[in-house]
Design an enzyme around this catalytic site. Structure first.
Site, PDB file in Angstrom:
ATOM      1  N   TRP A  47      27.612  35.674  44.152  1.00 29.23           N
ATOM      2  CA  TRP A  47      28.787  35.289  43.353  1.00 29.23           C
ATOM      3  C   TRP A  47      29.575  34.279  44.162  1.00 29.23           C
ATOM      4  O   TRP A  47      29.607  34.348  45.405  1.00 29.23           O
ATOM      5  CB  TRP A  47      29.640  36.524  43.045  1.00 29.23           C
ATOM      6  CG  TRP A  47      28.918  37.523  42.203  1.00 29.23           C
ATOM      7  CD1 TRP A  47      28.389  38.707  42.606  1.00 29.23           C
ATOM      8  CD2 TRP A  47      28.630  37.418  40.801  1.00 29.23           C
ATOM      9  NE1 TRP A  47      27.793  39.342  41.543  1.00 29.23           N
ATOM     10  CE2 TRP A  47      27.925  38.574  40.427  1.00 29.23           C
ATOM     11  CE3 TRP A  47      28.897  36.461  39.814  1.00 29.23           C
ATOM     12  CZ2 TRP A  47      27.477  38.801  39.120  1.00 29.23           C
ATOM     13  CZ3 TRP A  47      28.462  36.679  38.522  1.00 29.23           C
ATOM     14  CH2 TRP A  47      27.760  37.835  38.182  1.00 29.23           C
TER      15      TRP A  47
ATOM     16  N   ARG B 210      31.521  29.683  38.897  1.00 30.47           N
ATOM     17  CA  ARG B 210      32.796  29.713  39.638  1.00 30.47           C
ATOM     18  C   ARG B 210      32.914  28.447  40.484  1.00 30.47           C
ATOM     19  O   ARG B 210      33.951  27.832  40.579  1.00 30.47           O
ATOM     20  CB  ARG B 210      32.875  30.958  40.494  1.00 30.47           C
ATOM     21  CG  ARG B 210      33.449  32.180  39.773  1.00 30.47           C
ATOM     22  CD  ARG B 210      32.773  32.461  38.437  1.00 30.47           C
ATOM     23  NE  ARG B 210      33.300  33.607  37.738  1.00 30.47           N
ATOM     24  CZ  ARG B 210      32.814  34.847  37.840  1.00 30.47           C
ATOM     25  NH1 ARG B 210      31.756  35.081  38.589  1.00 30.47           N
ATOM     26  NH2 ARG B 210      33.356  35.824  37.154  1.00 30.47           N
TER      27      ARG B 210
ATOM     28  N   ASP C 168      28.687  42.428  30.916  1.00 30.04           N
ATOM     29  CA  ASP C 168      29.608  43.148  31.812  1.00 30.04           C
ATOM     30  C   ASP C 168      31.059  42.807  31.509  1.00 30.04           C
ATOM     31  O   ASP C 168      31.364  41.782  30.898  1.00 30.04           O
ATOM     32  CB  ASP C 168      29.305  42.789  33.278  1.00 30.04           C
ATOM     33  CG  ASP C 168      29.465  41.299  33.537  1.00 30.04           C
ATOM     34  OD1 ASP C 168      29.042  40.505  32.683  1.00 30.04           O
ATOM     35  OD2 ASP C 168      30.019  40.928  34.581  1.00 30.04           O
ATOM     36  N   GLU C 169      31.946  43.664  31.950  1.00 31.34           N
ATOM     37  CA  GLU C 169      33.377  43.411  32.032  1.00 31.34           C
ATOM     38  C   GLU C 169      33.938  42.750  30.769  1.00 31.34           C
ATOM     39  O   GLU C 169      34.524  41.677  30.829  1.00 31.34           O
ATOM     40  CB  GLU C 169      33.666  42.543  33.266  1.00 31.34           C
ATOM     41  CG  GLU C 169      33.273  43.260  34.555  1.00 31.34           C
ATOM     42  CD  GLU C 169      33.509  42.431  35.820  1.00 31.34           C
ATOM     43  OE1 GLU C 169      33.846  43.022  36.842  1.00 31.34           O
ATOM     44  OE2 GLU C 169      33.324  41.202  35.773  1.00 31.34           O
TER      45      GLU C 169
ATOM     46  N   TYR D 286      25.546  42.559  47.267  1.00 33.00           N
ATOM     47  CA  TYR D 286      26.416  41.480  46.784  1.00 33.00           C
ATOM     48  C   TYR D 286      26.758  40.636  48.018  1.00 33.00           C
ATOM     49  O   TYR D 286      27.536  41.039  48.868  1.00 33.00           O
ATOM     50  CB  TYR D 286      27.684  42.058  46.134  1.00 33.00           C
ATOM     51  CG  TYR D 286      27.584  42.200  44.630  1.00 33.00           C
ATOM     52  CD1 TYR D 286      26.375  42.517  44.016  1.00 33.00           C
ATOM     53  CD2 TYR D 286      28.694  42.005  43.810  1.00 33.00           C
ATOM     54  CE1 TYR D 286      26.280  42.639  42.632  1.00 33.00           C
ATOM     55  CE2 TYR D 286      28.607  42.130  42.433  1.00 33.00           C
ATOM     56  CZ  TYR D 286      27.398  42.448  41.850  1.00 33.00           C
ATOM     57  OH  TYR D 286      27.300  42.568  40.481  1.00 33.00           O
TER      58      TYR D 286
ATOM     59  N   HIS E  33      33.574  37.247  29.617  1.00 34.38           N
ATOM     60  CA  HIS E  33      33.386  36.103  30.521  1.00 34.38           C
ATOM     61  C   HIS E  33      33.075  34.837  29.725  1.00 34.38           C
ATOM     62  O   HIS E  33      32.156  34.091  30.058  1.00 34.38           O
ATOM     63  CB  HIS E  33      32.274  36.396  31.530  1.00 34.38           C
ATOM     64  CG  HIS E  33      32.676  37.408  32.566  1.00 34.38           C
ATOM     65  ND1 HIS E  33      33.533  37.117  33.606  1.00 34.38           N
ATOM     66  CD2 HIS E  33      32.350  38.718  32.713  1.00 34.38           C
ATOM     67  CE1 HIS E  33      33.711  38.198  34.363  1.00 34.38           C
ATOM     68  NE2 HIS E  33      33.009  39.193  33.838  1.00 34.38           N
TER      69      HIS E  33
ATOM     70  N   TRP F  52      24.585  47.164  38.630  1.00 33.78           N
ATOM     71  CA  TRP F  52      25.412  46.506  39.660  1.00 33.78           C
ATOM     72  C   TRP F  52      26.534  47.387  40.163  1.00 33.78           C
ATOM     73  O   TRP F  52      26.945  47.260  41.306  1.00 33.78           O
ATOM     74  CB  TRP F  52      25.958  45.172  39.132  1.00 33.78           C
ATOM     75  CG  TRP F  52      27.079  45.262  38.123  1.00 33.78           C
ATOM     76  CD1 TRP F  52      26.964  45.464  36.782  1.00 33.78           C
ATOM     77  CD2 TRP F  52      28.481  45.123  38.383  1.00 33.78           C
ATOM     78  NE1 TRP F  52      28.195  45.468  36.186  1.00 33.78           N
ATOM     79  CE2 TRP F  52      29.148  45.248  37.141  1.00 33.78           C
ATOM     80  CE3 TRP F  52      29.248  44.899  39.539  1.00 33.78           C
ATOM     81  CZ2 TRP F  52      30.534  45.176  37.022  1.00 33.78           C
ATOM     82  CZ3 TRP F  52      30.632  44.815  39.415  1.00 33.78           C
ATOM     83  CH2 TRP F  52      31.268  44.953  38.172  1.00 33.78           C
TER      84      TRP F  52
ATOM     85  N   ASP G 113      30.378  31.303  32.529  1.00 32.56           N
ATOM     86  CA  ASP G 113      31.402  32.307  32.832  1.00 32.56           C
ATOM     87  C   ASP G 113      32.753  31.735  32.426  1.00 32.56           C
ATOM     88  O   ASP G 113      32.818  30.622  31.882  1.00 32.56           O
ATOM     89  CB  ASP G 113      31.372  32.689  34.330  1.00 32.56           C
ATOM     90  CG  ASP G 113      31.729  34.163  34.522  1.00 32.56           C
ATOM     91  OD1 ASP G 113      32.829  34.550  34.081  1.00 32.56           O
ATOM     92  OD2 ASP G 113      30.929  34.910  35.089  1.00 32.56           O
TER      93      ASP G 113
HETATM   94  C1  ACM Z   1      29.328  41.758  37.886  1.00 30.90           C
HETATM   95  O1  ACM Z   1      29.411  41.709  39.120  1.00 30.90           O
HETATM   96  N1  ACM Z   1      30.420  41.685  37.140  1.00 30.90           N
HETATM   97  C2  ACM Z   1      28.052  41.910  37.223  1.00 30.90           C
END
Ligand code: ACM
Ligand code: ZN
Length: 561
Positions: A504, A159, A361-362, A453, A266, A428, A188
């Site tokens: 993050w 990021r 993820d996601e 986090y 991602h 997570w 990502d």
């Molecule tokens: C995450 O925070 N998407 C692993």
């Protein structure tokens, strides 16, 4: 006269006591720590001895530390009255160490090289925070061992890109807190950060984005507002030779780097470089549609320009805003797997870690559900839905990674549609994924987003940047993190390897912001992961943290307490 003398004696005693206690405030707290009268004096005349040549690396580290912060070195391998002895003692459990300091010797024994290194970290915390010469250390006997074998921190460099010097500094922060895994989030949607020789466009194109939508919140827990695209090109990547250097730097601090290459979601940066990996190579990337009438004239012009760009020549772009993208790696296309296996081969040649993180993820399923290739794959493989297709994807990658003698780690979404056989789950989304995986006898690393986090603010008042993810995670909450979920059956607790905090960086554009979210919560994290429950007390930790904060000043770590 007598009362004056008494006063003086009391004052001397108090000041001695203060300097003693100030010198013995160790984080994370050891299992046993017994103070004794007297001091050991370290000076340029002090010698340091090793029995095993393996400990030379630790001597080098300690010498560099002394040189850096106290401007002197010890004499190596000469016998003298005033000596420090380092040795590996195979009678000790592998990860434990004992550190015995009396007025003439310091004897540090560890069950392994890394354990001796942790003993050195403790010794470092016994040194004064001022640069007096000679240095006096209060006599003490310490026995210590970590609670968890996996003590980690994660850093997202996608990021926002962080230079090599900061990555090394981050690794130093981990070492100083007895953290032994660095989970490096290298790819990502917003940037691909690792040079891959076979696919040069990954870094030529994928490492750069043409702007970033700045987002801010007026208050914690309030809706974020999009301020607009800054239009500033941002990016960077690590060359393979820089990566090797960083891996070596970490290894010298007994830290394993776990690289993460995100898949199947991602993946926008990789797709911008190689659109053929998308289910729909000629569909343009989505550009953020923001409320145009609320934007300034400048932003309006810029947004319209970007929308038009996206609709003609630049179809796929490295994503310029946060969140989750529908444009993911195509699971029906064989090229995707060839590409990812090639990438992972280069990654494995750079990182000796036995564990490789593959994200997971996601990953929205909307493209897979309308992609002819993905639909055909589901049909031929007899998969009942796109969740099972994700499971197929992860299993196939797992097989490849296992074939190379490594094991995969994935975020807890890899549980959906069936868990790959040997996968380690990183929990997570709270604790549920960890409980489910451990109950099925899978190894687990805990990283619950409501506890560790670090992009969630630690203070309700001091965020001058007004940029942060939602939530609120103060120091106490990190400190009181039990790591092992309370609801997990006793006989499954052995599957919890440990835990990690995640850094993050959607809201962390600079090194000062990164530092301010890492400190001082890294101190609480280290105690959650290292120290045994019966020595953990928050009030006592806060007292020790005061001394540690003086050490942070010595290390020139700047953050607002
Ligand atoms: C995450 O925070 N998407 C692993
Ligand atoms: Zn597809």
């Amino acid at each position: 006269m007598f009362t004056k003398l008494l006063h003086l004696i009391v004052l001397i005693l108090i000041s001695n006591f203060l300097s003693l206690s100030n010198n013995n405030e160790i984080i994370p707290k050891p299992i046993i720590q017994e103070e004794k009268p007297g001091f050991f004096t370290i000076s340029p005349n002090t010698t340091i001895h090793i029995q095993d040549s393996a400990c030379q690396n630790i001597v080098n580290y300690f010498q560099a530390y002394l040189q850096n912060f106290y401007q002197f070195n010890l004499i190596e391998n000469t016998n003298q009255q005033n000596s420090i002895y380092l040795q590996i003692d195979t009678l000790l459990p592998l990860s434990s160490y004992s550190l015995v300091i009396d007025s003439t010797t310091i004897v540090l024994k560890g069950g392994s090289e890394s354990a001796v290194f942790y003993g050195i970290q403790t010794l470092i915390q016994l040194l004064p925070v001022t640069q007096n010469n000679p240095i006096q250390i209060a006599c003490v006997s310490i026995y210590d061992a970590p609670k968890f074998e996996y003590r980690g921190m994660h850093l997202d460099v996608s990021r926002y890109f962080f230079p090599v010097a900061f990555v090394k500094q981050f690794i130093d922060y981990l070492a100083l807190h007895k953290i032994n895994y660095f989970h490096w989030h290298l790819s990502d949607d917003q940037g691909w950060r690792i040079e891959i020789k076979k696919y040069p466009l990954l870094t030529e194109i994928g490492a750069w984005r043409n702007g970033t939508y700045a987002i801010a919140r007026k208050k914690i827990k309030k809706q974020a507002t999009v301020i607009g695209n800054d239009g500033i090109r941002h990016g960077g990547f690590y060359t393979q030779s820089e990566i090797k250097d960083i891996v070596d730097y970490a290894a010298k601090r007994y830290i394993t780097i776990i690289p993460e290459i995100e898949m199947p979601g991602h993946a926008n940066a990789a797709i911008a470089a190689y659109p053929v990996m998308s289910c729909f190579p000629s569909e343009p990337s989505k550009i953020k549609a923001i409320d145009l009438h609320k934007s300034s004239q400048r932003n309006k012009k810029m947004i319209l320009q970007r929308l038009s760009l996206a609709n003609d020549s630049i179809k796929k772009v490295v994503r310029e805003y946060w969140g989750i993208s529908d444009d993911v790696f195509c699971a029906g296309n064989e090229n995707t797997f060839t590409f990812l296996e090639d990438v992972l081969s280069e990654v494995m040649s750079l990182f000796p870690s036995k564990w490789i993180h593959i994200g997971g993820d996601e990953c929205p399923k909307s493209n897979w559900n309308r992609c002819p290739k993905c639909k055909a794959r589901m049909e031929t493989q007899g998969l009942k839905d796109a969740h099972e297709l994700q499971s197929y994807f992860i299993r196939r990658i797992e097989k490849f990674i296992n074939g190379n003698g490594r094991t995969i780690i994935g975020w807890d979404e890899i549980l959906e549609g069936g868990l790959a056989d040997n996968a380690i789950v990183m929990s997570w989304r709270g604790e549920a994924g960890g409980i489910k995986a451990a109950s099925a006898n899978h190894k687990v690393i805990m990283a619950p987003n409501n506890r560790v986090y670090f992009d969630h603010p630690r203070s309700l008042k001091n965020d001058k940047f007004k940029m942060f993810f939602g939530g609120y995670i103060p120091l106490r909450k990190v400190y009181n993190w039990p790591v092992i979920p309370k609801k997990l059956a006793k006989n499954k607790q052995q599957y919890i390897l440990g835990g990690q905090a995640c850094v993050w960086t959607e809201y962390v554009p600079t090194i000062p912001v990164a530092t301010s979210i890492i400190f001082p919560r890294i101190a609480a994290l280290s105690e959650s992961l290292w120290s045994h429950q019966d020595v953990k007390k928050y009030r006592n930790f806060r007292k020790r943290l005061k001394a540690q904060e003086q050490r942070y000043l010595l290390w020139q770590i700047k953050y607002k307490p």
